[in-house]
Scaffold this motif. Structure first.
Motif, mmCIF file in Angstrom:
data_model
loop_
_atom_site.group_PDB
_atom_site.id
_atom_site.type_symbol
_atom_site.label_atom_id
_atom_site.label_comp_id
_atom_site.label_asym_id
_atom_site.label_seq_id
_atom_site.Cartn_x
_atom_site.Cartn_y
_atom_site.Cartn_z
ATOM 1 N N ALA A 1 13.402 -1.577 3.522
ATOM 2 C CA ALA A 1 12.093 -1.274 2.944
ATOM 3 C C ALA A 1 11.588 0.088 3.441
ATOM 4 O O ALA A 1 11.080 0.902 2.656
ATOM 5 C CB ALA A 1 11.096 -2.381 3.303
ATOM 6 N N ALA A 2 11.748 0.325 4.734
ATOM 7 C CA ALA A 2 11.313 1.611 5.284
ATOM 8 C C ALA A 2 12.080 2.752 4.618
ATOM 9 O O ALA A 2 11.513 3.802 4.284
ATOM 10 C CB ALA A 2 11.532 1.628 6.797
ATOM 11 N N SER A 3 13.352 2.553 4.391
ATOM 12 C CA SER A 3 14.195 3.594 3.795
ATOM 13 C C SER A 3 13.827 3.847 2.339
ATOM 14 O O SER A 3 13.924 4.981 1.854
ATOM 15 C CB SER A 3 15.676 3.190 3.894
ATOM 16 N N ALA A 4 13.410 2.786 1.646
ATOM 17 C CA ALA A 4 13.012 2.954 0.241
ATOM 18 C C ALA A 4 11.778 3.848 0.157
ATOM 19 O O ALA A 4 11.629 4.639 -0.780
ATOM 20 C CB ALA A 4 12.725 1.596 -0.390
ATOM 21 N N ILE A 5 10.899 3.728 1.134
ATOM 22 C CA ILE A 5 9.688 4.562 1.136
ATOM 23 C C ILE A 5 10.040 6.020 1.444
ATOM 24 O O ILE A 5 9.615 6.947 0.763
ATOM 25 C CB ILE A 5 8.665 4.037 2.171
ATOM 26 N N LYS A 6 10.864 6.198 2.457
ATOM 27 C CA LYS A 6 11.168 7.559 2.917
ATOM 28 C C LYS A 6 12.212 8.271 2.058
ATOM 29 O O LYS A 6 12.275 9.502 2.034
ATOM 30 C CB LYS A 6 11.671 7.516 4.360
ATOM 31 N N GLY B 1 0.800 -1.223 0.000
ATOM 32 C CA GLY B 1 0.000 0.000 0.000
ATOM 33 C C GLY B 1 0.832 1.272 0.000
ATOM 34 O O GLY B 1 0.289 2.374 0.050
ATOM 35 N N ASN B 2 2.131 1.145 -0.049
ATOM 36 C CA ASN B 2 3.001 2.321 -0.092
ATOM 37 C C ASN B 2 3.686 2.436 -1.449
ATOM 38 O O ASN B 2 3.757 1.467 -2.201
ATOM 39 C CB ASN B 2 4.090 2.223 0.978
ATOM 40 N N GLU B 3 4.232 3.616 -1.690
ATOM 41 C CA GLU B 3 5.074 3.775 -2.877
ATOM 42 C C GLU B 3 6.452 4.210 -2.437
ATOM 43 O O GLU B 3 6.587 4.969 -1.479
ATOM 44 C CB GLU B 3 4.478 4.836 -3.805
ATOM 45 N N ILE B 4 7.447 3.724 -3.153
ATOM 46 C CA ILE B 4 8.806 4.123 -2.785
ATOM 47 C C ILE B 4 9.040 5.586 -3.181
ATOM 48 O O ILE B 4 8.344 6.127 -4.041
ATOM 49 C CB ILE B 4 9.884 3.205 -3.429
ATOM 50 N N SER B 5 10.014 6.187 -2.535
ATOM 51 C CA SER B 5 10.361 7.577 -2.836
ATOM 52 C C SER B 5 10.766 7.719 -4.307
ATOM 53 O O SER B 5 11.402 6.818 -4.873
ATOM 54 C CB SER B 5 11.523 8.003 -1.935
ATOM 55 N N LYS B 6 10.401 8.841 -4.908
ATOM 56 C CA LYS B 6 10.703 9.061 -6.328
ATOM 57 C C LYS B 6 12.209 9.081 -6.599
ATOM 58 O O LYS B 6 12.657 8.850 -7.719
ATOM 59 C CB LYS B 6 10.092 10.391 -6.787
ATOM 60 N N THR C 1 16.068 4.926 7.341
ATOM 61 C CA THR C 1 14.948 5.126 8.248
ATOM 62 C C THR C 1 14.824 3.977 9.240
ATOM 63 O O THR C 1 14.922 2.807 8.859
ATOM 64 C CB THR C 1 13.631 5.211 7.422
ATOM 65 N N ASP C 2 14.602 4.307 10.480
ATOM 66 C CA ASP C 2 14.336 3.310 11.510
ATOM 67 C C ASP C 2 13.000 2.630 11.187
ATOM 68 O O ASP C 2 11.980 3.319 11.059
ATOM 69 C CB ASP C 2 14.260 4.027 12.874
ATOM 70 N N PRO C 3 12.980 1.302 11.041
ATOM 71 C CA PRO C 3 11.738 0.642 10.609
ATOM 72 C C PRO C 3 10.609 0.798 11.626
ATOM 73 O O PRO C 3 9.440 0.626 11.280
ATOM 74 C CB PRO C 3 12.151 -0.823 10.452
ATOM 75 N N ARG C 4 10.942 1.151 12.851
ATOM 76 C CA ARG C 4 9.885 1.337 13.854
ATOM 77 C C ARG C 4 8.974 2.514 13.495
ATOM 78 O O ARG C 4 7.856 2.604 13.966
ATOM 79 C CB ARG C 4 10.509 1.540 15.236
#
Ligand code: SF4
Lengths: 418, 221
Positions: free
Chosen positions: A402-407, A314-319, A411-414
């Motif tokens: 994965a969290a970092s790819a979004i942001k 449900g998320n998209e990675i950062s452009k 990024t801390d996954p928490r």
């Protein structure tokens, strides 16, 4: 005599009692090489006059490091390996199968085995309670020819992982944390034996991640006991017949015992350019990433992909980010398709690469540009590793990746895990 | 101790020793077969005789100094993966990512001195092999990564564990393999090195692992 796991397995394969420090010629059960080390292995076998492998059921050549071949020279090397497996009786694991260490775990290594491979991360199979260690092409050539090698029985460092794992903390964080404590040469010539309640509760996929990186502390092997979890894993692979219990003796001698309180560990990263350059994600400033890699023999297994999918759904990675996802093997890939993970990844904007080493070793499929930063779930961040000495590689768990790819930054996954 | 063929690992000799393997499975159709250049590195493996009665042998040369954690990625970069079957070419890039000019500066008979954990990383035997092809006669380090160390001995590259803190770039050293010490002629000091395990001395004496196995038709350690 009370024995460590290493002393037990090596004694059995030398057919005499061995203790740490002894040197012996031992029988080996599984022998393999890959497309980077295999051609030289073939050359060395031919030089010694050996045409055939001694154990054709468990001698394997993998084509995984540059698969499919990105250039003619490597196509020639692949062709050599394909032809040699035919003439020598060895098994060929071609470009559609995946990374050697994952397939050794899925199909070949058994608890109590000795496994030698012409690849440093052969230690991955230590998670099954196998004495598995990497060597060079010449040693492996002799291994193929004779199904024997010589071994120095290592002293053992016992690592007790106790406590509880915090939210967002995974096996990858434990091993990064440990390497941060003991250093990139902290276990050179030593065996690591992983013990404690956290180790006992880890699933096999997580144990593989930890054993895989034992060599990043210089260790010869990274061993887990073979227990109920191991038995279940082998059963799931249709290999229950090869299970046996592997435990050290209670009074075995350890050169050192390291206590790790896992409750204190946070999500970790390795900063460029060494694996022991570690820090908690929460302690670093925003570091922008250009590429994120989820895969490799360290973290390309199905449970890694599930964790990543859970975060990416449900998320998209950062452009500004390229997210590369590489299943470690064909079986992992198929499971990921069945479970709908691949669809989640593609919808999130990821690029899926065929099972194999992918961009890990800098040959193809995601070579970095000058000054670029990659956050990778692989095991090494050495200068030049991903094909460019002017790029920067950070290492983390699949959740952090994965969290970092979004942001778009580390990024801390928490922050994204609920 | 004896050091035979002291010039055998010069670059020029090395190139002449390349062999072409035709692995065309006895079909006899050589023209259609794939030619695969495989470097004949065994010819460069010097014969050692480290027994106590041998003639004294001393290596003398200048040293190139490196720091800690020199990885196999720095020695044999992954971006030259395709050159792994062409070791003389790969050797032109030896240690390129640690010192871009190293391959041009190094001459036959030189040494490398480094800090801790030399050769960490991959199992690629190409790393010690191209160091040897480049002309380096011995690598001295505070410590070696396990696989690199084993590979070096297997291919006949002298790898010695010693205190390298008193060795600087371009110092002239004399290594006395029999007595187990290094004379730093530039600084006029002597440095001891750790003796190799007997098994490794045996393999070096036989001219590397391939020669050992060929000689005894198996292990004789
Ligand atoms: S995935 Fe990376 S570390 Fe693992 S075997 Fe392949 S190249 Fe080596």
């Amino acid at each position: 005599m009370f024995k460590t796991i290493s002393e037990k397995i090596l004694s059995e394969h030398a057919q005499r009692d061995l203790k740490a420090g002894d040197i012996a010629v031992v029988n080996v059960d599984v022998i393999f090489a890959q497309d980077g080390t295999g051609p030289l292995t073939v050359t060395q076998m031919k030089k010694m006059g050996f045409e055939k492998v001694a154990n054709s059921k468990k001698s394997i050549f993998f084509i995984d490091h540059a698969a499919p071949s990105p250039r003619k020279e490597l196509s020639d090397a692949h062709k050599l390996l394909r032809e040699f497996t035919q003439s020598s009786g060895a098994i060929l694991s071609d470009i559609n199968q995946g990374i050697c260490h994952q397939i050794i775990a899925e199909k070949y290594a058994c608890p109590g085995n000795i496994v030698i491979g012409a690849d440093s991360h052969t230690c991955t199979a230590g998670a099954l309670g196998a004495f598995a260690t990497g060597m060079g092409s010449t040693d492996i050539a002799v291994g193929f020819a004779l199904a024997k090698t010589w071994m120095l029985v290592p002293h053992t460092i016992k690592v007790n992982f106790n406590g509880v794992l915090n939210k967002g903390v995974f096996a990858k964080d434990l091993i990064i944390y440990l390497i941060g404590i003991i250093g990139a040469d902290g276990a050179t010539y030593r065996a690591l034996e992983f013990s404690g309640e956290v180790s006992a509760n880890l699933e096999m996929d997580d144990r593989f991640t930890i054993s895989n990186m034992a060599v990043e502390a210089g260790a010869k092997v990274g061993l887990f006991c073979a227990d109920e979890k191991t038995r279940k894993y082998l059963e799931s692979q249709g290999r229950s017949e090869c299970f046996k219990d592997i435990f050290p003796d209670n009074s075995a001698y350890y050169e050192q015992v390291i206590e790790v309180n896992c409750s204190e560990i946070e999500p970790m990263v390795c900063l460029p350019h060494t694996v022991d350059n570690t820090i908690s994600v929460s302690k670093i400033d925003k570091i922008k990433v250009d590429q994120v890699l989820i895969g490799t023999c360290t973290n390309g297994r199905i449970s890694d992909l599930r964790i990543a999918a859970n975060i990416l759904q449900g998320n998209e990675i950062s452009k500004s980010v390229r997210l590369l996802i590489v299943p470690a093997s064909r079986d992992v890939y198929l499971k990921a398709i069945e479970e709908g993970l691949i669809e989640i990844f593609v919808k999130a904007g990821a690029t899926i690469i065929n099972p194999g080493c992918g961009p890990c070793v800098g040959v193809h499929q995601g070579v970095l540009s000058d000054g670029e930063i990659c956050l990778s779930t692989q095991n090494r961040n050495f200068k030049g590793r991903m094909g460019n000495p002017n790029a920067f590689i950070y290492l983390s768990s699949p959740a952090t990746a994965a969290a970092s790819a979004i942001k778009g930054y580390i990024t801390d996954p928490r922050e994204v895990l609920y | 101790m004896k050091f035979n063929n002291s010039n055998s690992n010069s670059k020029e000799n090395f190139n002449k020793d390349n062999v072409i393997f035709n692995f065309n499975k006895n079909t006899g159709t050589e023209n259609n077969g794939t030619e695969y250049t495989v470097t004949e590195d065994i010819s460069t493996v010097e014969t050692f005789s480290l027994n106590k009665n041998g003639d004294a042998s001393i290596l003398k040369g200048r040293v190139f100094k490196f720091g800690d954690d020199i990885s196999t990625d720095l020695i044999a970069p992954g971006r030259y993966f395709h050159l792994r079957s062409n070791l003389p070419e790969l050797a032109k890039h030896v240690l390129e990512d640690a010192d871009p000019d190293f391959a041009n500066k190094v001459k036959t008979g030189d040494f490398i001195a480094a800090g801790r954990n030399f050769g960490l990383g991959s199992s690629r035997e190409h790393a010690p092999t191209i160091i040897k092809i480049a002309g380096i006669r011995a690598v001295l380090a505070q410590s070696f990564a396990r696989i690199f160390f084993r590979n070096a001995i297997n291919i006949g590259l002298v790898a010695l564990i010693c205190d390298t803190s008193k060795i600087d770039n371009l110092d002239i050293l004399e290594i006395d393999l029999k007595q187990g010490h290094i004379n730093n002629l530039t600084k006029n000091i002597q440095i001891q090195f750790n003796p190799l395990p007997d098994v490794m001395i045996k393999i070096l004496n036989d001219g590397g692992l391939v020669n050992h196995i060929t000689k005894y038709k198996g292990f004789n350690l």
